[in-house]
Motif scaffolding. Sequence first.
Motif, PDB file in Angstrom:
ATOM      1  N   ARG A 231     -49.090   2.501  14.051  1.00 18.60           N
ATOM      2  CA  ARG A 231     -47.746   2.632  13.236  1.00 18.60           C
ATOM      3  C   ARG A 231     -47.996   1.742  12.025  1.00 18.60           C
ATOM      4  O   ARG A 231     -47.710   2.172  10.883  1.00 18.60           O
ATOM      5  CB  ARG A 231     -46.639   2.181  14.190  1.00 18.60           C
TER       6      ARG A 231
ATOM      7  N   ALA B 299     -50.382   3.265   9.577  1.00 16.92           N
ATOM      8  CA  ALA B 299     -49.893   4.408   8.857  1.00 16.92           C
ATOM      9  C   ALA B 299     -48.867   3.669   7.613  1.00 16.92           C
ATOM     10  O   ALA B 299     -48.970   4.267   6.647  1.00 16.92           O
ATOM     11  CB  ALA B 299     -48.857   5.113   9.617  1.00 16.92           C
ATOM     12  N   ALA B 300     -48.114   2.661   8.113  1.00 19.96           N
ATOM     13  CA  ALA B 300     -47.394   2.037   7.050  1.00 19.96           C
ATOM     14  C   ALA B 300     -48.077   1.554   5.842  1.00 19.96           C
ATOM     15  O   ALA B 300     -47.536   1.709   4.523  1.00 19.96           O
ATOM     16  CB  ALA B 300     -46.436   1.066   7.601  1.00 19.96           C
TER      17      ALA B 300
ATOM     18  N   CYS C 244     -49.425   4.203   3.521  1.00 23.66           N
ATOM     19  CA  CYS C 244     -48.382   4.843   2.624  1.00 23.66           C
ATOM     20  C   CYS C 244     -47.847   3.727   1.838  1.00 23.66           C
ATOM     21  O   CYS C 244     -47.517   4.246   0.576  1.00 23.66           O
ATOM     22  CB  CYS C 244     -47.075   5.466   3.497  1.00 23.66           C
TER      23      CYS C 244
ATOM     24  N   ARG D 258     -42.040  -5.148  12.853  1.00 21.51           N
ATOM     25  CA  ARG D 258     -41.793  -3.699  12.647  1.00 21.51           C
ATOM     26  C   ARG D 258     -40.324  -3.313  12.159  1.00 21.51           C
ATOM     27  O   ARG D 258     -40.274  -2.745  11.085  1.00 21.51           O
ATOM     28  CB  ARG D 258     -42.054  -2.639  13.900  1.00 21.51           C
TER      29      ARG D 258
ATOM     30  N   THR E  21     -41.841   7.619   4.507  1.00 20.20           N
ATOM     31  CA  THR E  21     -42.984   7.949   5.599  1.00 20.20           C
ATOM     32  C   THR E  21     -43.307   6.756   6.152  1.00 20.20           C
ATOM     33  O   THR E  21     -43.484   6.507   7.378  1.00 20.20           O
ATOM     34  CB  THR E  21     -43.934   8.516   4.869  1.00 20.20           C
ATOM     35  N   ALA E  22     -43.520   5.528   5.504  1.00 22.41           N
ATOM     36  CA  ALA E  22     -43.813   4.417   6.004  1.00 22.41           C
ATOM     37  C   ALA E  22     -42.694   3.601   6.663  1.00 22.41           C
ATOM     38  O   ALA E  22     -43.199   3.183   8.123  1.00 22.41           O
ATOM     39  CB  ALA E  22     -44.463   3.350   4.861  1.00 22.41           C
TER      40      ALA E  22
ATOM     41  N   SER F  58     -42.522   5.739  10.172  1.00 22.18           N
ATOM     42  CA  SER F  58     -43.756   5.368  11.170  1.00 22.18           C
ATOM     43  C   SER F  58     -43.428   3.874  11.866  1.00 22.18           C
ATOM     44  O   SER F  58     -43.931   3.805  13.093  1.00 22.18           O
ATOM     45  CB  SER F  58     -45.000   5.244  10.314  1.00 22.18           C
ATOM     46  N   VAL F  59     -42.758   2.947  11.263  1.00 17.58           N
ATOM     47  CA  VAL F  59     -42.547   1.673  12.034  1.00 17.58           C
ATOM     48  C   VAL F  59     -41.010   1.381  12.415  1.00 17.58           C
ATOM     49  O   VAL F  59     -40.787   0.572  12.923  1.00 17.58           O
ATOM     50  CB  VAL F  59     -42.967   0.596  11.006  1.00 17.58           C
TER      51      VAL F  59
ATOM     52  N   ARG G   6     -34.676   5.501  12.578  1.00 21.77           N
ATOM     53  CA  ARG G   6     -35.625   6.748  12.528  1.00 21.77           C
ATOM     54  C   ARG G   6     -34.628   7.579  11.750  1.00 21.77           C
ATOM     55  O   ARG G   6     -34.976   8.581  11.152  1.00 21.77           O
ATOM     56  CB  ARG G   6     -35.866   7.246  13.858  1.00 21.77           C
TER      57      ARG G   6
ATOM     58  N   SER H  30     -34.703   6.773   7.934  1.00 15.95           N
ATOM     59  CA  SER H  30     -36.011   7.151   7.199  1.00 15.95           C
ATOM     60  C   SER H  30     -36.113   8.376   7.220  1.00 15.95           C
ATOM     61  O   SER H  30     -36.665   9.042   6.235  1.00 15.95           O
ATOM     62  CB  SER H  30     -37.027   6.230   7.607  1.00 15.95           C
TER      63      SER H  30
END
Length: 463
Positions: free
Chosen positions: A3, A6-7, A10, A65, A187-188, A191-192, A199, A202
């Motif tokens: 995660r 990915a962050a 992005c 996170r 999106t970043a 992902s976290v 969620r 975001s």
Amino acid sequence: MARLLAAIFCLSAALLLYELTLTRVFAVVLFSDLAHLALSVAMLGMGVGALVQHLWPVLHADSLRTGVFRLTVAQGLATVLAIGCAVSFPLVHDGQGLSLAWQPRAAQRFSLLNWGWFALLVPILSIPPLFAGISVAGVFEHRSKRLGVLYGADLIGAGLAVAVFIPAIAALQGPDTVWFIVLLCMTAALSVAPSTGARLVSGGGVLMCLALLGVTLGGEAVMTIRTPAAWSTVQVLETRWTGLTRITVFDEGSHETVLLDNATLSNVVVDPVQLAPMLAMPNRGLVYQLGVPRGVVAILASSAGPDVVTARHFGYENIDAIDVEGQIFELVAERYDSPLNPYRAPGVRQIVSDARSALMRAEPERYHIIQLVNANLFGANGLLANAWSPSLLTTKEAFHLYLDRLAPDGVLSLTNLAQTRWAPRNAAAALRERGVEEPYRHIAFIGGSNQVFLLRPRPWTAR
């Protein structure tokens, strides 16, 4: 760990796209000299963010996170604010004023700069990279055992952002690239996201960005430039963003003109009344009255095509129109239904390239005339990338290239603003290296407001 990877990917992509988008916006709302400032501001914000995390930690190992989620959402919102301010603040005095006086306004650019608004804008622009700097520094600090992998994700994200920037800025019409940047931030954050509520927040941001991207891809601009630096928005007829520039068509009353960013202006000649005064200009019409055989003509930096129209008027029909911005060819060809339209004529070959690259690929002695009238060498992209300089087309090496591509009885006609006066010296040096003992016999120079430099492979006195 996946995660966070990915962050970081992005966030890095979003930051690079933000920097590059600012350079394009600055080229319109400011002048080309200041376009590079966008990179400095971004680096400043990123550096301050990393320093803040080091001295007064914002991110902690036990809530990493959660902290990254909050910062990435904040970065996305700050990006909208920053780009919105950049396109809206009146950074140049009388920004909605004299559209027809763009050249004198550009010459006075620093005295016209509204320093108050400019000073207010700079810290606002540094906020998104500030948040990114804290996020990246915090993740690197607390996940140092996987630093190599994290840094790899950072570099890959930045590299892909650079690769997609040119198609993105063209497809999204300039400032609306902001929605793609914010999409990456959201999106970043997704992902976290540490909780269901996070969620939802975001995820909602992702959906909103996708909706706004759909609107702008459908042809409806959401975020537009309100205060351009050197011309008014009142007479604007059409605007197109490309990977290299912003092309704007506006009405001057008697005719239309094409402006690239704030760096160069080109007249659209589709009426014989417009053509007459151009034919009398030495830098445009003289070379065609010297008895040069009607072979192939190369028009360097042809832009909207006034010099192509001039060449065709004098009976030269086999023409290579060369310009680094190919969208100009399409715009003029599509917009103007006239027999004089330079880019609808069957003998005109459109070459999308910078001038010297196009000539390097041409056959030796291909051209009977090579003509250049004031190429745009002061645009933001050229200055920023150091890809060219005002002297690129008048160096000794450039004259070697011109002489190689000219037929023995051909002529080079060159006008390149202040660089024209340096052309004889460099051309003479090239001729001497080619074994010419009296280079002055190959050179002609006409001064005045429409100065022009003429060069022949053979002496002017030869019969």
